[in-house]
Design a protein around this motif. Structure first.
Motif, PDB file in Angstrom:
ATOM      1  N   ASP A   2      47.284 -52.192  21.722  1.00  0.00           N
ATOM      2  CA  ASP A   2      47.835 -53.215  20.844  1.00  0.00           C
ATOM      3  C   ASP A   2      48.738 -52.585  19.789  1.00  0.00           C
ATOM      4  O   ASP A   2      48.684 -51.378  19.524  1.00  0.00           O
ATOM      5  CB  ASP A   2      46.697 -53.966  20.139  1.00  0.00           C
ATOM      6  CG  ASP A   2      45.857 -54.774  21.114  1.00  0.00           C
ATOM      7  OD1 ASP A   2      44.634 -54.706  20.985  1.00  0.00           O
ATOM      8  OD2 ASP A   2      46.440 -55.459  21.982  1.00  0.00           O
ATOM      9  N   ASP A   4      48.474 -53.134  16.667  1.00  0.00           N
ATOM     10  CA  ASP A   4      47.621 -52.749  15.537  1.00  0.00           C
ATOM     11  C   ASP A   4      47.061 -51.340  15.736  1.00  0.00           C
ATOM     12  O   ASP A   4      47.036 -50.534  14.809  1.00  0.00           O
ATOM     13  CB  ASP A   4      46.455 -53.739  15.376  1.00  0.00           C
ATOM     14  CG  ASP A   4      46.916 -55.108  14.909  1.00  0.00           C
ATOM     15  OD1 ASP A   4      47.978 -55.169  14.261  1.00  0.00           O
ATOM     16  OD2 ASP A   4      46.191 -56.086  15.183  1.00  0.00           O
ATOM     17  N   GLU A   5      46.616 -51.049  16.946  1.00  0.00           N
ATOM     18  CA  GLU A   5      46.075 -49.721  17.236  1.00  0.00           C
ATOM     19  C   GLU A   5      47.156 -48.654  17.102  1.00  0.00           C
ATOM     20  O   GLU A   5      46.914 -47.574  16.546  1.00  0.00           O
ATOM     21  CB  GLU A   5      45.480 -49.691  18.641  1.00  0.00           C
ATOM     22  CG  GLU A   5      44.202 -50.478  18.787  1.00  0.00           C
ATOM     23  CD  GLU A   5      43.670 -50.427  20.209  1.00  0.00           C
ATOM     24  OE1 GLU A   5      43.795 -49.378  20.879  1.00  0.00           O
ATOM     25  OE2 GLU A   5      43.136 -51.447  20.656  1.00  0.00           O
ATOM     26  N   SER A   7      49.853 -48.793  15.259  1.00  0.00           N
ATOM     27  CA  SER A   7      50.217 -48.615  13.847  1.00  0.00           C
ATOM     28  C   SER A   7      49.155 -47.797  13.105  1.00  0.00           C
ATOM     29  O   SER A   7      49.487 -46.988  12.234  1.00  0.00           O
ATOM     30  CB  SER A   7      50.440 -49.963  13.171  1.00  0.00           C
ATOM     31  OG  SER A   7      49.248 -50.709  13.163  1.00  0.00           O
ATOM     32  N   LYS A   8      47.888 -47.968  13.473  1.00  0.00           N
ATOM     33  CA  LYS A   8      46.812 -47.180  12.858  1.00  0.00           C
ATOM     34  C   LYS A   8      46.939 -45.709  13.239  1.00  0.00           C
ATOM     35  O   LYS A   8      46.773 -44.815  12.408  1.00  0.00           O
ATOM     36  CB  LYS A   8      45.446 -47.717  13.271  1.00  0.00           C
ATOM     37  CG  LYS A   8      45.083 -49.014  12.618  1.00  0.00           C
ATOM     38  CD  LYS A   8      43.717 -49.500  13.074  1.00  0.00           C
ATOM     39  CE  LYS A   8      43.394 -50.851  12.477  1.00  0.00           C
ATOM     40  NZ  LYS A   8      42.096 -51.361  12.925  1.00  0.00           N
TER      41      LYS A   8
END
Length: 124
Positions: A2, A4-5, A7-8
Protein backbone atom coordinates in the motif's frame (compact mmCIF):
# COMPACT_ATOMS: atom_id res chain seq x y z
CA UNK A 1 2.22 -2.85 -0.95
CA UNK A 2 0.00 0.00 0.00
CA UNK A 3 0.96 3.62 -0.33
CA UNK A 4 0.83 3.97 3.46
CA UNK A 5 3.37 1.19 3.94
CA UNK A 6 5.67 2.66 1.30
CA UNK A 7 5.50 6.11 2.87
CA UNK A 8 6.34 4.62 6.30
CA UNK A 9 9.33 2.77 4.86
CA UNK A 10 10.50 5.89 3.05
CA UNK A 11 10.15 7.99 6.21
CA UNK A 12 12.09 5.43 8.25
CA UNK A 13 14.84 5.30 5.62
CA UNK A 14 14.98 9.11 5.50
CA UNK A 15 15.38 9.28 9.28
CA UNK A 16 18.11 6.67 9.12
CA UNK A 17 20.01 8.64 6.47
CA UNK A 18 19.64 11.88 8.43
CA UNK A 19 20.97 10.18 11.55
CA UNK A 20 24.01 8.94 9.62
CA UNK A 21 24.67 12.43 8.27
CA UNK A 22 24.37 13.85 11.79
CA UNK A 23 27.01 11.44 13.04
CA UNK A 24 29.24 12.23 10.07
CA UNK A 25 28.92 15.93 10.83
CA UNK A 26 30.01 15.26 14.42
CA UNK A 27 33.13 13.51 13.17
CA UNK A 28 33.93 16.43 10.90
CA UNK A 29 33.52 18.86 13.78
CA UNK A 30 35.73 16.70 15.96
CA UNK A 31 38.40 16.63 13.25
CA UNK A 32 38.28 20.42 12.98
CA UNK A 33 38.69 20.78 16.75
CA UNK A 34 41.61 18.32 16.65
CA UNK A 35 43.29 20.31 13.87
CA UNK A 36 42.80 23.59 15.75
CA UNK A 37 44.24 22.06 18.94
CA UNK A 38 47.27 20.70 17.09
CA UNK A 39 47.84 24.06 15.44
CA UNK A 40 47.71 25.85 18.80
CA UNK A 41 50.10 23.35 20.39
CA UNK A 42 52.58 23.69 17.52
CA UNK A 43 52.59 27.46 18.02
CA UNK A 44 52.98 27.19 21.80
CA UNK A 45 55.62 24.44 21.95
CA UNK A 46 58.95 23.75 20.32
CA UNK A 47 59.12 20.72 17.99
CA UNK A 48 60.85 18.67 20.73
CA UNK A 49 58.03 19.41 23.19
CA UNK A 50 55.42 18.51 20.57
CA UNK A 51 57.26 15.23 19.99
CA UNK A 52 57.27 14.56 23.75
CA UNK A 53 53.52 15.21 23.90
CA UNK A 54 53.05 12.75 21.04
CA UNK A 55 54.96 10.06 22.90
CA UNK A 56 52.91 10.71 26.03
CA UNK A 57 49.72 10.46 23.96
CA UNK A 58 50.76 7.02 22.69
CA UNK A 59 50.90 5.76 26.28
CA UNK A 60 48.20 7.82 28.03
CA UNK A 61 45.91 9.74 25.72
CA UNK A 62 43.96 11.46 28.50
CA UNK A 63 47.12 12.70 30.20
CA UNK A 64 48.42 14.23 26.96
CA UNK A 65 45.05 15.93 26.39
CA UNK A 66 45.14 17.35 29.93
CA UNK A 67 48.67 18.69 29.35
CA UNK A 68 47.64 20.23 26.04
CA UNK A 69 44.60 21.85 27.66
CA UNK A 70 46.79 23.28 30.42
CA UNK A 71 49.28 24.65 27.89
CA UNK A 72 46.51 26.29 25.85
CA UNK A 73 45.05 27.80 29.02
CA UNK A 74 48.46 29.18 30.05
CA UNK A 75 48.93 30.68 26.60
CA UNK A 76 45.47 32.27 26.60
CA UNK A 77 46.02 33.86 30.01
CA UNK A 78 49.39 35.25 28.92
CA UNK A 79 51.47 33.27 31.42
CA UNK A 80 53.79 31.92 28.74
CA UNK A 81 56.53 34.36 27.79
CA UNK A 82 58.20 32.13 25.19
CA UNK A 83 57.67 28.82 23.45
CA UNK A 84 57.53 25.82 25.76
CA UNK A 85 60.64 23.63 25.51
CA UNK A 86 60.89 19.96 26.32
CA UNK A 87 62.48 20.81 29.70
CA UNK A 88 59.61 23.19 30.51
CA UNK A 89 57.14 20.46 29.61
CA UNK A 90 58.91 18.01 31.93
CA UNK A 91 58.74 20.58 34.76
CA UNK A 92 55.04 21.08 34.10
CA UNK A 93 54.47 17.33 34.24
CA UNK A 94 56.33 17.21 37.57
CA UNK A 95 54.20 20.01 39.00
CA UNK A 96 51.00 18.25 37.95
CA UNK A 97 52.23 14.99 39.49
CA UNK A 98 52.97 16.78 42.78
CA UNK A 99 49.47 18.24 42.85
CA UNK A 100 47.90 14.85 42.17
CA UNK A 101 50.10 13.24 44.81
CA UNK A 102 48.77 15.62 47.46
CA UNK A 103 45.18 15.24 46.29
CA UNK A 104 45.23 11.46 46.33
CA UNK A 105 46.44 11.09 49.89
CA UNK A 106 44.06 9.20 52.15
CA UNK A 107 44.58 8.97 55.88
CA UNK A 108 42.84 6.59 58.22
CA UNK A 109 42.19 7.36 61.86
CA UNK A 110 41.33 4.35 63.89
CA UNK A 111 39.27 4.79 66.98
CA UNK A 112 40.65 3.40 70.18
CA UNK A 113 38.27 1.78 72.56
CA UNK A 114 38.92 2.43 76.25
CA UNK A 115 38.77 -1.26 77.18
CA UNK A 116 40.85 -2.58 74.32
CA UNK A 117 42.98 -5.51 75.53
CA UNK A 118 44.90 -5.91 72.27
CA UNK A 119 47.49 -3.38 73.37
CA UNK A 120 48.31 -5.46 76.46
CA UNK A 121 49.82 -8.24 74.35
CA UNK A 122 52.66 -6.03 73.19
CA UNK A 123 53.61 -4.54 76.56
CA UNK A 124 56.59 -6.47 77.84
Amino acid sequence: MDDDELSKIRAARLQELQAQQGRGGGDEKQQQEEAARKSAISQICTPEAVDRLGRIAMVKEERARALEARLVMLAQTGQLRQRVTEEDLIKLIGMIDEQKKDEGKITFQRRKVALDDDDDDFDL
